[in-house]
Design a protein around this motif. Structure first.
Motif, PDB file in Angstrom:
ATOM      1  N   TRP A 409     104.837  22.530 123.148  1.00  0.00           N
ATOM      2  CA  TRP A 409     104.547  23.314 122.346  1.00  0.00           C
ATOM      3  C   TRP A 409     104.368  23.020 120.834  1.00  0.00           C
ATOM      4  O   TRP A 409     103.492  23.546 120.075  1.00  0.00           O
ATOM      5  N   ILE A 410     105.136  22.123 120.583  1.00  0.00           N
ATOM      6  CA  ILE A 410     104.838  21.325 119.185  1.00  0.00           C
ATOM      7  C   ILE A 410     103.444  20.850 119.027  1.00  0.00           C
ATOM      8  O   ILE A 410     102.915  21.143 117.734  1.00  0.00           O
ATOM      9  N   PHE A 411     102.827  20.311 119.998  1.00  0.00           N
ATOM     10  CA  PHE A 411     101.393  19.917 119.870  1.00  0.00           C
ATOM     11  C   PHE A 411     100.473  21.201 119.843  1.00  0.00           C
ATOM     12  O   PHE A 411      99.398  20.945 119.362  1.00  0.00           O
ATOM     13  N   LEU A 412     100.795  22.226 120.404  1.00  0.00           N
ATOM     14  CA  LEU A 412     100.027  23.468 120.203  1.00  0.00           C
ATOM     15  C   LEU A 412     100.089  23.938 118.860  1.00  0.00           C
ATOM     16  O   LEU A 412      98.868  24.095 118.477  1.00  0.00           O
ATOM     17  N   LYS A 413     101.285  23.944 118.210  1.00  0.00           N
ATOM     18  CA  LYS A 413     101.229  24.219 116.853  1.00  0.00           C
ATOM     19  C   LYS A 413     100.447  23.422 116.070  1.00  0.00           C
ATOM     20  O   LYS A 413      99.951  23.748 114.895  1.00  0.00           O
ATOM     21  N   LEU A 414     100.758  22.165 116.356  1.00  0.00           N
ATOM     22  CA  LEU A 414     100.106  20.943 115.435  1.00  0.00           C
ATOM     23  C   LEU A 414      98.439  21.339 115.671  1.00  0.00           C
ATOM     24  O   LEU A 414      97.821  21.110 114.389  1.00  0.00           O
ATOM     25  N   ALA A 415      97.898  21.710 116.639  1.00  0.00           N
ATOM     26  CA  ALA A 415      96.574  21.889 116.898  1.00  0.00           C
ATOM     27  C   ALA A 415      96.124  22.861 116.066  1.00  0.00           C
ATOM     28  O   ALA A 415      95.164  22.859 115.493  1.00  0.00           O
ATOM     29  N   GLU A 416      96.847  24.134 116.271  1.00  0.00           N
ATOM     30  CA  GLU A 416      96.584  25.148 115.511  1.00  0.00           C
ATOM     31  C   GLU A 416      96.510  24.849 113.995  1.00  0.00           C
ATOM     32  O   GLU A 416      95.725  25.525 113.128  1.00  0.00           O
ATOM     33  N   LEU A 417      97.637  24.374 113.538  1.00  0.00           N
ATOM     34  CA  LEU A 417      97.661  23.966 112.086  1.00  0.00           C
ATOM     35  C   LEU A 417      96.201  23.137 111.660  1.00  0.00           C
ATOM     36  O   LEU A 417      95.643  23.326 110.679  1.00  0.00           O
ATOM     37  N   TYR A 418      96.029  21.987 112.366  1.00  0.00           N
ATOM     38  CA  TYR A 418      94.760  21.320 112.167  1.00  0.00           C
ATOM     39  C   TYR A 418      93.411  22.276 111.997  1.00  0.00           C
ATOM     40  O   TYR A 418      92.747  22.002 111.168  1.00  0.00           O
ATOM     41  N   HIS A 419      93.279  22.879 113.169  1.00  0.00           N
ATOM     42  CA  HIS A 419      92.166  23.910 113.330  1.00  0.00           C
ATOM     43  C   HIS A 419      92.201  24.733 112.098  1.00  0.00           C
ATOM     44  O   HIS A 419      90.954  25.163 111.500  1.00  0.00           O
ATOM     45  N   SER A 420      93.239  25.518 111.511  1.00  0.00           N
ATOM     46  CA  SER A 420      93.293  26.294 110.265  1.00  0.00           C
ATOM     47  C   SER A 420      92.870  25.576 109.019  1.00  0.00           C
ATOM     48  O   SER A 420      92.295  26.249 108.086  1.00  0.00           O
ATOM     49  N   VAL A 421      93.249  24.107 108.992  1.00  0.00           N
ATOM     50  CA  VAL A 421      92.857  23.589 107.714  1.00  0.00           C
ATOM     51  C   VAL A 421      91.618  22.785 107.802  1.00  0.00           C
ATOM     52  O   VAL A 421      90.948  22.849 106.775  1.00  0.00           O
ATOM     53  N   PHE A 422      91.079  22.367 108.819  1.00  0.00           N
ATOM     54  CA  PHE A 422      89.864  21.574 109.037  1.00  0.00           C
ATOM     55  C   PHE A 422      88.731  22.539 109.707  1.00  0.00           C
ATOM     56  O   PHE A 422      87.525  22.165 109.940  1.00  0.00           O
TER      57      PHE A 422
END
Length: 422
Positions: A409-422
């Motif tokens: 789940w940590i990596f799901l959140k990390l991926a969502e953060l990356y997607h929202s920023v980049f």
């Protein structure tokens, strides 16, 4: 890419009982075990794995129908179906990034060993899919192949570190000398369960309650025997499922058989691993002094412990109850209910086998896992769409092994953060 995926799938299709002996034989030769001894060790490990899988199948084919009966009996109606780890694993391996991750995981492990950043040699290739699932999540959410690989690499590093940190405790409690658990689901639940268990152990009153198989046996005699505990817990599940009297007795005997047989199967597997472990330690001591090496194995070995099995089985009705009353949960627990003993694999040693403390700790973790699995459902559904057949009536699927796994789940959140920023 398709050719590489076909090679990977062909290797996985032969199963643990075939591939593990080959891996053990090769590892044995690397650590200078005599050829004859390496062959015998490999075959013994394979036979042990066959035995473990037979007992696990007995467990899942009994607990699964009991859980389904409970769902139907109590009229549970939740919109996301727990499709279980096999469905999510199949969806993971179908992703183009998964084939690349197999050599990447192995290379990362070997580099960490060479640099003395880890003591664990992860030979449990079937559970590489947990790292690949993190990579697939990163790729699906962001559309960036290299970010997905990055997620898989970081996940691998974390698995190695957690395996090393938890190894001494599990070796002492389970008697698995030279072994660490590299199963991502067991580690994910431990990340939350171990600190929560530490708090539980300091709650006045509860901290005085010592409910271990040994203490139960001392106080209640025959009722503390693992097989009797299994029969009682199995009959309890049958009663909750509304089984007939004969059905209650049958599932009771089956669970008693699981509790009795599993330690023997684990013992057989360990007999094969001991020569490899001893030779590895001797070779490393000659070359590096007091350096240790652990063999990273499946957390299924923990099911040889009555406390781990009892904790997992008791969590089945508890998990269903939590799912019904928990605000914001949309996941209907089902297929992964039988795998809860694996989730308890690293929590139980941290509680020194105290079943009550383990159940309380895992109850809190499962509560959080249901929220995480609900949040993870869109990605898991996309991952498995067109790859696996969804349960009848299911529009979305999730599971506990990945969806409810804090580490994933940590990596799901990390991926969502990356997607929202980049």
């Amino acid at each position: 890419m398709d050719g590489l995926m076909n090679v990977v799938q062909s290797i996985l299709d032969v199963g643990a009982s075939v591939m593990l002996p080959i891996i053990i034989f090769i590892v044995g030769l690397v650590f200078r075990v005599p050829v004859k001894k390496a062959i015998v060790s490999g075959i013994t490990v394979g036979i042990g794995m066959i035995g473990i899988n037979l007992v696990i199948n007995l467990l899942t084919t009994s607990v699964g129908p009991a859980a389904q009966a409970m769902v139907e009996r109590f009229g549970l109606n939740l919109t996301i179906i727990d499709a279980g780890w096999p469905a999510v694993a199949a969806g993971t391996w179908a992703q183009p990034i998964a084939a690349v991750m197999i050599p990447v995981i192995l290379i990362v492990n070997l580099i960490m060993l060479a640099l003395k950043w880890t003591k664990t040699l992860n030979i449990d290739i079937w559970n590489y899919w947990h790292m690949s699932a993190a990579a697939a999540t990163g790729y699906i959410v962001t559309g960036n192949f290299f970010f997905g690989i990055f997620c898989g690499i970081v996940y691998t590093v974390l698995v190695q570190i957690i395996a090393d940190k938890t190894a001494p405790q599990l070796q002492k409690y389970y008697g698995l000398e030279g072994i660490s658990f590299t199963t991502g689901s067991a580690q994910g639940y431990a990340l939350l369960g171990i600190p929560i268990g530490w708090v539980v152990d300091r709650i006045p009153g509860i901290n005085k309650l010592d409910v271990k198989p040994e203490t139960i046996q001392k106080r209640f005699g025959i009722f503390g025997e693992p097989m009797i505990m299994g029969i009682i817990i199995g009959m309890f599940l049958g009663i909750l499922g509304g089984y007939s009297f004969a059905g209650i007795l049958q599932i009771g005997m089956t669970m008693g058989g699981v509790m009795f047989l599993m330690p023997w199967m684990v013992k057989i597997l360990m007999e094969g691993l001991i020569p490899i472990q001893e030779s590895a330690q001797q070779m490393l001591q000659k070359r590096y002094g007091d350096r240790e090496i652990y063999l990273g194995m499946d957390a299924a070995l923990a099911t040889g412990s009555p406390a781990a099995l009892a904790t997992g089985l008791l969590m089945v009705p508890i998990t269903l109850f939590i799912a019904v009353i928990l605000p914001g949960n949309r996941v209907l627990p089902f297929a992964d209910l039988a795998t809860i003993p694996f989730f308890a694999a690293l929590i139980v040693p941290s509680r020194k086998g105290n079943i009550l403390h383990s159940v309380i700790s895992l109850t809190i973790v499962i509560t959080l896992a249901l929220w995480m699995a609900t949040d993870y459902a869109p990605v898991i559904t996309q991952m498995a769409q067109g790859i696996v057949e969804f349960p009848q009536g299911a529009v979305e699927i999730s599971n506990f092994d990945t969806g409810g796994n804090f580490l994933n789940w940590i990596f799901l959140k990390l991926a969502e953060l990356y997607h929202s920023v980049f």
